[in-house]
Design an enzyme around this catalytic site. Structure first.
Site, PDB file in Angstrom:
ATOM      1  N   ASN A  13       0.718  -1.152   0.035  1.00 21.42           N
ATOM      2  CA  ASN A  13       0.116  -0.005  -0.042  1.00 21.42           C
ATOM      3  C   ASN A  13       1.079   1.274  -0.138  1.00 21.42           C
ATOM      4  OD1 ASN A  13      -1.454   2.134   1.126  1.00 21.42           O
ATOM      5  ND2 ASN A  13      -3.003   0.871   1.482  1.00 21.42           N
ATOM      6  N   HIS A  16       0.842   6.245   1.437  1.00 21.40           N
ATOM      7  CA  HIS A  16       1.682   7.360   2.525  1.00 21.40           C
ATOM      8  C   HIS A  16       2.925   7.947   1.689  1.00 21.40           C
ATOM      9  CE1 HIS A  16      -1.365   7.043   5.508  1.00 21.40           C
ATOM     10  NE2 HIS A  16      -1.055   5.494   5.524  1.00 21.40           N
ATOM     11  N   HIS A  49      -5.812   3.544  -1.692  1.00 19.31           N
ATOM     12  CA  HIS A  49      -6.984   3.918  -1.214  1.00 19.31           C
ATOM     13  C   HIS A  49      -7.238   5.562  -1.723  1.00 19.31           C
ATOM     14  CE1 HIS A  49      -9.809   4.256   2.823  1.00 19.31           C
ATOM     15  NE2 HIS A  49     -10.449   4.677   1.539  1.00 19.31           N
ATOM     16  N   ARG A  51      -9.267   8.190  -0.973  1.00 17.68           N
ATOM     17  CA  ARG A  51     -10.214   8.568  -0.053  1.00 17.68           C
ATOM     18  C   ARG A  51     -11.275   9.712  -0.642  1.00 17.68           C
ATOM     19  NH1 ARG A  51      -8.832   6.434   5.350  1.00 17.68           N
ATOM     20  NH2 ARG A  51     -10.580   7.845   6.127  1.00 17.68           N
ATOM     21  N   ARG A  55      -6.874  12.798   0.726  1.00 19.66           N
ATOM     22  CA  ARG A  55      -5.887  13.451   1.446  1.00 19.66           C
ATOM     23  C   ARG A  55      -4.417  12.556   1.270  1.00 19.66           C
ATOM     24  NH1 ARG A  55      -7.521  10.210   7.175  1.00 19.66           N
ATOM     25  NH2 ARG A  55      -9.360  11.167   6.531  1.00 19.66           N
ATOM     26  N   GLU A  76      -8.742   0.601  -2.792  1.00 20.73           N
ATOM     27  CA  GLU A  76      -9.450   0.519  -1.734  1.00 20.73           C
ATOM     28  C   GLU A  76     -10.663   1.755  -2.077  1.00 20.73           C
ATOM     29  OE1 GLU A  76      -6.248  -1.145   1.475  1.00 20.73           O
ATOM     30  OE2 GLU A  76      -7.052   0.794   1.759  1.00 20.73           O
ATOM     31  N   THR A 106      -7.142   6.864   9.919  1.00 21.07           N
ATOM     32  CA  THR A 106      -6.919   5.825   8.923  1.00 21.07           C
ATOM     33  C   THR A 106      -8.122   4.787   9.090  1.00 21.07           C
ATOM     34  OG1 THR A 106      -5.666   3.748   8.336  1.00 21.07           O
ATOM     35  CG2 THR A 106      -5.887   4.170  10.588  1.00 21.07           C
ATOM     36  N   THR A 107      -8.394   3.665   8.337  1.00 20.18           N
ATOM     37  CA  THR A 107      -9.823   2.964   8.158  1.00 20.18           C
ATOM     38  C   THR A 107      -9.753   2.065   9.770  1.00 20.18           C
ATOM     39  OG1 THR A 107      -9.337   2.693   6.156  1.00 20.18           O
ATOM     40  CG2 THR A 107     -10.887   1.308   6.802  1.00 20.18           C
ATOM     41  N   GLU A 157     -11.068  -9.369   3.170  1.00 19.15           N
ATOM     42  CA  GLU A 157      -9.663  -8.847   3.960  1.00 19.15           C
ATOM     43  C   GLU A 157      -9.990  -8.883   5.433  1.00 19.15           C
ATOM     44  OE1 GLU A 157      -7.256  -5.925   1.736  1.00 19.15           O
ATOM     45  OE2 GLU A 157      -6.589  -5.227   3.889  1.00 19.15           O
ATOM     46  N   HIS A 197      -3.592  -4.460   7.875  1.00 22.27           N
ATOM     47  CA  HIS A 197      -3.865  -3.126   8.714  1.00 22.27           C
ATOM     48  C   HIS A 197      -2.941  -3.566   9.952  1.00 22.27           C
ATOM     49  CE1 HIS A 197      -5.277   0.518  10.374  1.00 22.27           C
ATOM     50  NE2 HIS A 197      -5.761   0.504   9.360  1.00 22.27           N
ATOM     51  N   GLY A 198      -1.982  -2.476  10.001  1.00 19.45           N
ATOM     52  CA  GLY A 198      -0.900  -2.503  10.981  1.00 19.45           C
ATOM     53  C   GLY A 198       0.081  -3.532  11.233  1.00 19.45           C
TER      54      GLY A 198
HETATM   55  N1  PXP Z   1      -5.972  -3.017   4.400  1.00 20.93           N
HETATM   56  C1  PXP Z   1      -6.916  -2.080   4.215  1.00 20.93           C
HETATM   57  C2  PXP Z   1      -8.357  -2.510   3.856  1.00 20.93           C
HETATM   58  C3  PXP Z   1      -6.486  -0.839   4.546  1.00 20.93           C
HETATM   59  O1  PXP Z   1      -7.314   0.200   4.582  1.00 20.93           O
HETATM   60  C4  PXP Z   1      -5.298  -0.398   5.091  1.00 20.93           C
HETATM   61  C5  PXP Z   1      -4.739   1.109   5.494  1.00 20.93           C
HETATM   62  O2  PXP Z   1      -4.986   1.639   4.237  1.00 20.93           O
HETATM   63  C6  PXP Z   1      -4.361  -1.376   4.863  1.00 20.93           C
HETATM   64  C7  PXP Z   1      -4.758  -2.917   4.541  1.00 20.93           C
HETATM   65  C8  PXP Z   1      -2.892  -1.461   5.256  1.00 20.93           C
HETATM   66  O3  PXP Z   1      -2.448  -0.975   6.544  1.00 20.93           O
HETATM   67  P1  PXP Z   1      -1.463  -0.451   7.028  1.00 20.93           P
HETATM   68  O4  PXP Z   1      -1.044   0.778   6.425  1.00 20.93           O
HETATM   69  O5  PXP Z   1      -1.807  -0.115   8.747  1.00 20.93           O
HETATM   70  O6  PXP Z   1      -0.112  -1.432   6.765  1.00 20.93           O
END
Ligand code: PXP
Length: 247
Positions: A13, A16, A49, A51, A55, A76, A106-107, A157, A197-198
Site C-alpha cells: 500500500n 503514505h 486508497h 479517499r 488526503r 480500496e 486511518t480505516t 480482507e 492493517h497494522g
Molecule cells: N487493508 C486495508 C483495507 C486498509 O484500509 C489499510 C490501510 O489503508 C491496509 C490494509 C494497510 O494498513 P497499514 O497501512 O496499517 O499497513
C-alpha cells in the site's frame, strides 16, 4: 501474481508516499516511482486508497498508476456512487470496499457487511460485472463472513488492526485466535482470504502462517521503515518475514 500454493501474496500500500508528497504539495516523492520500486522488490500488487477527501492518493495518481504499472492494482474504496463510477472507469484488477469516515486517521473498523447488505449488493454486482475482483474489508467475525458470502464477494480482507494493537500490548493470543477461526470459517464458505492493517516485521509472522490466507496488504509500516532503510530493503525484509512464516 505468483502461482506457488504456499506463496502468500504481498500487496504494498503506497498511500503514505502520497501523504509525504502532499505535505509539500509538489510531485516528490512520486507514488508511481514507489510502485515501480515495490514491483522490483517482489511485491505482488499495489494497493491504493482513494479517499473521499483525497488526503493522500489523488485521481491523477490512480490514472497514472493504472496506465503505467504492470502489477495488479487493488483499489480500496468507500461504497459510494462517486467511487463506484471511478472504479468502473479505471477497472482496477481488484477493489476492496472499506468503511470510511471523514474524521478518522486511518480505516478504523471493518465494513458492516451484515448491516449494509442492501446498499452493498448493487455496488458489488456492478464491480463484478466488469470483471473487478471484489473484496470486503471486515472484522474477523462469522456473521460478517457469512454476509460477505451472501453478497457474492469472492474475497474478504480480515482486519488485523485489533491484533496489531494487542501485539503491541503484549497479548495477541486472543486476537490471533479470532483471525485463525475466521480464516478457517471463511475458507469453508469458499471465500478467498486476505488480511491487513497494522502489520509490521514483528507481528506479521503469526498472521502469515495462517494457511488459508492468500494475500496481505501492508502500507504504513513499510513506508515508515523506508525512511530508514529504503523502500526496496523494507519490502524485501517483509517478504522474507512472510516467507519464513510460511516455510
Ligand atoms: N487493508 C486495508 C483495507 C486498509 O484500509 C489499510 C490501510 O489503508 C491496509 C490494509 C494497510 O494498513 P497499514 O497501512 O496499517 O499497513
Amino acid at each position: 501474481m505468483s502461482q506457488r500454493p504456499s506463496h502468500l501474496r504481498l500487496g504494498v500500500n503506497i498511500d503514505h508516499v502520497a501523504t509525504i508528497r502532499n505535505a509539500r504539495g509538489g510531485v516528490h516523492p512520486c507514488p508511481l516511482r514507489a510502485a515501480e520500486m515495490a514491483a522490483a522488490a517482489g511485491a505482488d500488487g499495489i494497493t491504493i486508497h482513494l479517499r473521499e477527501d483525497r488526503r493522500h492518493i489523488t485521481d491523477d495518481d490512480l490514472t497514472r498508476l493504472s496506465g503505467a504499472i504492470a502489477l495488479p492494482i487493488n483499489l480500496e474504496m468507500a461504497a459510494t456512487d462517486e467511487m463506484l463510477a471511478i472504479a468502473l472507469a479505471h477497472k482496477p484488477h481488484a477493489a476492496c470496499i472499506v468503511p470510511e469516515r471523514r474524521a478518522e486517521r486511518t480505516t478504523e473498523g471493518g465494513l458492516d457487511a451484515a448491516g449494509q447488505h442492501n446498499s452493498l449488493q448493487p455496488i458489488i454486482a456492478r464491480l463484478k460485472d466488469v470483471g473487478i475482483r471484489v473484496s470486503l474489508f471486515i472484522a474477523p467475525e462469522e456473521r460478517q463472513l457469512e454476509a460477505a458470502a451472501r453478497l457474492g464477494a469472492p474475497v474478504v480482507e480480515l482486519h488485523t488492526g485489533p491484533y496489531a494493537h494487542a501485539f503491541d500490548d503484549g497479548d495477541a493470543a486472543a486476537e490471533l485466535a479470532r483471525l485463525a477461526r475466521a480464516a478457517e470459517f471463511g475458507a469453508a464458505l469458499g471465500l478467498e482470504l486476505h488480511a491487513g492493517h497494522g502489520l509490521t516485521y514483528a507481528n506479521v509472522g503469526p498472521v502469515a502462517a495462517l494457511p488459508q490466507l492468500a494475500e496481505l496488504n501492508i502500507g504504513h509500516f513499510l513506508i515508515g521503515e523506508a525512511v530508514f532503510v529504503g523502500l526496496d530493503a523494507a519490502i524485501r525484509r517483509m517478504r522474507a518475514c512472510m516467507d519464513e512464516a510460511r516455510s
